[in-house]
Design a protein around this motif. Structure first.
Motif, short mmCIF file in Angstrom:
data_model
loop_
_atom_site.label_atom_id
_atom_site.label_comp_id
_atom_site.label_asym_id
_atom_site.label_seq_id
_atom_site.Cartn_x
_atom_site.Cartn_y
_atom_site.Cartn_z
N CYS A 146 -6.92 12.88 18.78
CA CYS A 146 -7.48 12.25 19.98
C CYS A 146 -8.24 13.26 20.83
O CYS A 146 -9.28 12.94 21.42
N SER A 195 -9.67 8.66 25.01
CA SER A 195 -9.00 9.36 23.90
C SER A 195 -8.11 10.48 24.42
O SER A 195 -7.02 10.73 23.89
N TRP A 231 -16.95 8.14 22.28
CA TRP A 231 -16.10 7.18 21.54
C TRP A 231 -14.73 7.09 22.20
O TRP A 231 -13.93 8.03 22.12
N SER A 252 -9.43 15.58 11.45
CA SER A 252 -8.07 15.21 11.86
C SER A 252 -7.16 14.99 10.66
O SER A 252 -5.97 15.32 10.70
N THR A 300 -12.13 3.96 8.06
CA THR A 300 -12.74 4.57 9.24
C THR A 300 -14.10 3.97 9.54
O THR A 300 -14.41 3.63 10.69
N ALA A 309 -11.59 13.87 19.21
CA ALA A 309 -12.48 12.75 19.51
C ALA A 309 -12.96 12.81 20.96
O ALA A 309 -14.12 12.53 21.26
N ALA A 352 -16.56 13.91 19.88
CA ALA A 352 -17.20 12.58 19.83
C ALA A 352 -16.98 11.91 21.18
O ALA A 352 -16.38 10.83 21.27
N SER A 409 -14.93 13.73 13.28
CA SER A 409 -13.67 13.92 14.01
C SER A 409 -12.50 13.38 13.19
O SER A 409 -11.43 13.99 13.11
N ASP A 410 -12.71 12.23 12.57
CA ASP A 410 -11.67 11.59 11.76
C ASP A 410 -11.31 12.45 10.56
O ASP A 410 -10.13 12.66 10.25
N THR A 447 -8.90 6.48 12.53
CA THR A 447 -9.19 5.79 13.78
C THR A 447 -8.55 4.40 13.76
O THR A 447 -8.63 3.69 12.75
N ALA A 480 -18.07 10.67 15.15
CA ALA A 480 -16.78 9.98 15.07
C ALA A 480 -16.15 10.17 13.69
O ALA A 480 -14.94 10.40 13.58
N GLY A 482 -14.80 9.51 25.98
CA GLY A 482 -13.71 10.25 25.36
C GLY A 482 -12.54 10.48 26.28
O GLY A 482 -11.46 10.91 25.83
#
Length: 430
Positions: A62, A321, A72, A289, A256, A65, A69, A285-286, A303, A282, A318
């Protein structure tokens, strides 16, 4: 400082709205703190270690993100479906150790990361037919439902050709689980935020007060991270593990992409040409992670579609997040509470979540049997073969053969043929 960084005015939001949105999304996805360690412990993982890894992995994801990102307003955490696949199939059926499974998750995450940095990302997203994606998603839902039925005791071995039969419905813990499931649906219908976590906690309290389950405490010290940096790359890089790595990558990548597209529609991030703004950040970032999560000791981080609830509450940056990540860190001190929850009540959340996966089949092209057939095959193969990878493989092989024999070879994306051939090889060498 935060106002300037996230640019509240440009996104027509403010600090208070972003905090409310973050809390809203967290409440709708907080169930993962209890379900992820429960499910992975069934595959030989340490419950406490996974609990801590889940909280930290979700928080880190998070935060990534939030600050990378930053347009998002999404929540990320270890995903449902893949954790069950790893626990019950990779570790349970195939016999791989948690370290070997985490090695596969790491490799799949790196693969996702590499593809997220290249044009292959868009090519893959556009190559897989919508009906197949929906069928695979529904299959994962039914796979979760079967696991939920087993954990709750609704389904037990029959000892004859019918394979399964109804469990002991007079079991008070089973009844608590059933009550939790009904309550989750009722609260959803009444638009009560956090229906899953509320249902779990209320019926767990009933079980504790009645003496049907043991309450071990609520606030506790942070559980040690048993699986931190404990992974084995040997198995992950072997030919026998190739299908597992592909399945982990495939489900994470398309889950995702689908989730971000849905969230983007709610947040107004889709332009007039249908392009999603900043989707590259995004997805990156996923993927990062997922790599981080495997190092910490948990399965694929993704996500959450529940992010839409926070967006509906006004979240646009964000900052949402960031709030979600902070709340996940606070969960670190509730490890004893997680171990006290009856598995029958946790199972109610699994069955409820399965309905969310399955309901999207309404968008399958039912009028075209060539599209619907492989989608349904994926949907029923996963629970009946107890494997997400089997469902994906059978769906792509059947889809490719149908396209071939209906004269549509040249109009079919090369990605379909590649995945179908790899799936066929996986069955041959298995």
């Amino acid at each position: 400082m935060l106002e300037k960084y996230f640019n509240y005015k440009e996104h027509k939001t403010d600090f208070k709205t972003e905090v409310i949105a973050g809390v809203t999304t967290f409440l709708t996805m907080a169930y993962i703190m209890f379900l992820n360690p429960l499910i992975l412990s069934e595959g030989g993982f340490d419950f406490g270690g996974v609990f801590t890894a889940t909280a930290i992995a979700a928080a880190i994801a998070c935060f990534i993100a939030a600050f990378y990102a930053k347009t998002w307003p999404v929540g990320l955490a270890p995903g449902m479906g893949i954790n069950a696949f790893v626990a019950y199939f990779v570790c349970g059926t195939l016999g791989y150790s948690p370290a070997e499974a985490l090695g596969a998750v790491f490799v799949a995450g790196v693969l996702f990361l590499i593809i997220s940095l290249t044009p292959i990302r868009a090519w893959l997203i556009n190559s897989i037919p919508k009906s197949l994606k929906l069928g695979i998603g529904a299959g994962i839902g039914l796979f979760l439902a079967v696991i939920g039925f087993n954990l709750m005791g609704l389904q037990v071995p029959s000892g004859n050709a019918t394979i399964f039969k109804l469990g002991d419905v007079s079991n008070p813990l089973l009844l608590c689980g059933a009550g939790a499931f009904i309550s989750m649906i009722v609260m959803e219908k009444m638009k009560i935020k956090g229906n899953i976590i509320i249902g779990i906690l209320v019926f767990s309290v009933i079980a504790w007060l009645s003496g049907w389950a043991e309450f071990r405490g609520a606030v506790s010290g942070i559980k040690p991270m048993t699986h931190l940096f404990v992974f084995d790359f040997g198995a992950a890089m072997s030919a026998s593990m190739a299908t597992i790595v592909f399945t982990l990558f495939f489900v994470d990548f398309f889950d995702t992409a689908g989730t971000l597209t849905s969230v983007a529609n709610v947040a107004g991030k889709v332009d007039s040409k249908g392009n999603v703004q900043d989707i590259d950040k995004a997805m990156l970032s996923d993927s990062v992670s997922t790599v981080a999560g495997s190092m910490l000791g948990t399965t694929t981080v993704t996500t959450y579609i529940e992010s839409g609830t926070g967006i509906k509450a006004g979240g646009r940056t964000g900052m949402t997040s960031l709030v979600i990540g902070i709340l996940f860190l606070l969960c670190l001190f509730f490890g004893d509470l997680a171990t006290s929850l009856p598995k029958e009540v946790d199972a109610a959340a699994l069955i409820y979540i399965s309905t969310l996966f399955v309901r999207n089949i309404s968008d399958i092209e039912w009028d075209d049997i060539a599209e619907a057939g492989p989608a349904v095959l994926a949907m029923i193969a996963m629970p009946f073969t107890y494997s997400i990878s089997n469902g994906i493989a059978l769906a792509f092989i059947s889809y490719a053969l149908i396209r071939l024999f209906t004269g549509k070879f040249s109009s079919t994306s090369p990605a379909i043929w590649v995945i179908a051939i790899l799936s066929l090889i996986s069955f041959v060498v298995a």
